[in-house]
Design a protein around this motif. Sequence first.
Motif, PDB file in Angstrom:
ATOM      1  N   LEU A 273       0.832  -1.206   0.000  1.00 40.45           N
ATOM      2  CA  LEU A 273       0.000   0.000   0.000  1.00 40.45           C
ATOM      3  C   LEU A 273       0.866   1.254   0.000  1.00 40.45           C
ATOM      4  CD1 LEU A 273      -2.989   1.044   0.262  1.00 40.45           C
ATOM      5  CD2 LEU A 273      -2.578   1.157   2.724  1.00 40.45           C
ATOM      6  N   ASP A 276       2.751   1.784  -3.430  1.00 39.15           N
ATOM      7  CA  ASP A 276       1.927   1.882  -4.638  1.00 39.15           C
ATOM      8  C   ASP A 276       1.707   3.360  -4.979  1.00 39.15           C
ATOM      9  OD1 ASP A 276       0.112   1.781  -6.672  1.00 39.15           O
ATOM     10  OD2 ASP A 276      -1.287   0.419  -5.662  1.00 39.15           O
ATOM     11  N   THR A 279      -1.843   4.904  -4.577  1.00 36.52           N
ATOM     12  CA  THR A 279      -2.501   4.992  -3.271  1.00 36.52           C
ATOM     13  C   THR A 279      -2.823   6.446  -2.945  1.00 36.52           C
ATOM     14  OG1 THR A 279      -1.356   3.034  -2.445  1.00 36.52           O
ATOM     15  CG2 THR A 279      -2.273   4.533  -0.810  1.00 36.52           C
ATOM     16  N   GLU A 298      -6.327   2.842   2.628  1.00 33.08           N
ATOM     17  CA  GLU A 298      -6.854   1.510   2.896  1.00 33.08           C
ATOM     18  C   GLU A 298      -6.647   0.577   1.719  1.00 33.08           C
ATOM     19  OE1 GLU A 298     -11.165   0.733   2.728  1.00 33.08           O
ATOM     20  OE2 GLU A 298     -11.421   2.908   2.468  1.00 33.08           O
ATOM     21  N   THR A 299      -6.731  -0.713   2.035  1.00 31.26           N
ATOM     22  CA  THR A 299      -6.663  -1.758   1.030  1.00 31.26           C
ATOM     23  C   THR A 299      -7.501  -2.931   1.526  1.00 31.26           C
ATOM     24  OG1 THR A 299      -5.162  -3.120  -0.305  1.00 31.26           O
ATOM     25  CG2 THR A 299      -4.580  -2.814   2.005  1.00 31.26           C
ATOM     26  N   THR A 300      -7.495  -4.011   0.797  1.00 27.81           N
ATOM     27  CA  THR A 300      -8.229  -5.214   1.204  1.00 27.81           C
ATOM     28  C   THR A 300      -7.244  -6.239   1.768  1.00 27.81           C
ATOM     29  OG1 THR A 300      -9.882  -4.823  -0.520  1.00 27.81           O
ATOM     30  CG2 THR A 300      -9.803  -7.029   0.447  1.00 27.81           C
ATOM     31  N   TYR A 301      -7.698  -6.944   2.805  1.00 24.54           N
ATOM     32  CA  TYR A 301      -6.818  -7.918   3.452  1.00 24.54           C
ATOM     33  C   TYR A 301      -7.628  -9.167   3.764  1.00 24.54           C
ATOM     34  CZ  TYR A 301      -3.420  -9.885   6.733  1.00 24.54           C
ATOM     35  OH  TYR A 301      -2.530 -10.710   7.382  1.00 24.54           O
ATOM     36  N   ARG A 309     -11.392  -4.886   5.335  1.00 25.64           N
ATOM     37  CA  ARG A 309     -10.695  -3.640   5.005  1.00 25.64           C
ATOM     38  C   ARG A 309      -9.485  -3.489   5.934  1.00 25.64           C
ATOM     39  NH1 ARG A 309     -15.115   0.982   5.408  1.00 25.64           N
ATOM     40  NH2 ARG A 309     -13.501   2.297   4.414  1.00 25.64           N
TER      41      ARG A 309
END
Length: 465
Positions: A273, A276, A279, A298-301, A309
Motif C-alpha cells: 500500500l 503503490d 494509493t 486503505e486496502t483489502t486484506y 478492510r
Amino acid sequence: MNSTPLLFDIEDMVISRPFQRVAPVVVEATEDDVTGVAGLALFGELLDHLGLVTAADRRGLRPIGPGGYSGGECYRPVVELQLAGGDFISDVSLLKDEATQRLRGTHALPSHTTLFRFLAGADLGRVSKAMAVNRDMLRRAWAMGAAPAPGILTIDPDATYINTYGRKKEGSTFSYKHEVQMSPLVGVVGETGDVLALRARGGNASPRKKLASFVDECVAAIPKEVRGDYQLWIRIDSAGFSKKVVEAATKHSAAFSITCVQNKAVRRAIEALATDPSTVWVPAKNADGELAGSEVAETTYRFAKRDLRLIVRRQRKAAGEQLSFDDLGGWRFFALITNIPSLFGLATDIEHHHRLRGGAPEEAIRQLKEDFGLNHAPLQSFMANWLWWLAASLAYNVARWVRVLSLPESFRTCRGKRLRNSFFNVPARVVCSARRLHLRLPRAYRHADAFMAALGKLRALPTFA
C-alpha cells in the motif's frame, strides 16, 4: 514547648513556637451525631431504588444460616465501603459510626469478619451470581435513564495489570512486566464508560486468552430490551487480532475494528500500500499534537477466511525519534482491520473512532484502579478477589449513575476523587427532630443546593423490587 530532641544537630535555628500557627485545640471524641459520609444519602438512595439487596438475594448469592446475613446484605456493604473510598474489608468501619448507621436506615451492616467470610467463601458459582446481579443493576439503571443514546454502542474489552502483595495469593504470578500481578479483563462501553463485565485472570495470562468468550460476556450484559436500539461495535487492540474474536463479533452481528499485529503478512500488505504510487492518502481526522500530519489509506486484506478492510495510518517520524525496522520513507505505520463496508464508513472515520480507545475505556480502568477497589487483590483466594473486583465495578458504575441521573452537568465526567470530595465524603450532622431524620450539612458547604437537588431527583426514580 518543644520537648522532642533532634536526632542530630543542624545549623537551622530552633524556636520555641512557630511565628504563625494553627489554633491550639483540645481534641475530644464526644460526638455521636456526626457522619463523614453524608453522600451515603445519595448513593444509598440509588442502591435502594435499584433493589440491590433483593436482586442479590433472588440470585441466591449466599446461603443464609440461622440468624445469618443474606448475600445481598453482605454484597451491599462491600459496594458501599468502596463508594466511600475504602480499599480493604476493614474499611467497613467508615459505615459503622452511629450517625452513618442512622443514614443506612434498616439495612444490616455485617461485621468485618462476616464480610471476610462472604468474600473468602466465594466459588465460581457465587462469582457467576454476582456477575448476574451486576447485569441486573445495569439493566435497571439504563431503564432509569443512564443508558447511552441509541445508535452506535462500542464495546471495549481490554486487559489490565494489578500489582499484588502478600504470600500465596492464587493467580498472583510474574507477568510479562516482570512484576507479581494479576491480569483481569474489563469490558467497557466506549460512549459512557459503564463496565459491562470483569473477568479475573492470573498475572501470566496472555492478553488474548479467552478474549472471544469475554466478548460474548460483554454482549450478554447489554439489556435485551434495548438491544435493537444499538449497532454494536467491538473495538479491540492487537490482543484481539485472531480468528476467534472476528467470529465472535460476527456472531453478534457487530461491527469490529481490531488493531493488527504486524506480522509478515500484514507487513507485506502495508508495504504494498505504501509503495503503490496510485494509493490516495487522506489526512487523518482530528490528528493534532504528535499525530499532526498523519494520513490514512486503505486496502483489502484476507483474514479469518474473510475479505476485510485494512486501514493504515502513517505518521511522520519526529526529528531525533528512534528508528524502527517497520518504518518506511520516514513514516511509521499503524494498521487495523474492520468489517464495516466502505458504504457505511469512511476510512478516516473508522480510524478516528478506533483511536478513541484511549478515551472513556482507559479512563474507566484508570478510575477502577485509582478510585475504587481494583488497585490490589486484598484476599488470598482467586475467587474472593474476583468477587471483590465485581463489587468494585458495581461501585464504579453506581458512582457514574449518580453523576448522570442527579448531579449537575459539570460533574458528569468527574473522577471518583472529586466526586467524593464534593458529594460523598462530606461531614454532616444526623439528628432526629419531630420524629424525622435530618441531615444537616455545613452552612459553608458550597454544593449544598446541588446535593439537595440530587437527592430529590434520586427519590423520584422508580423503585425495583
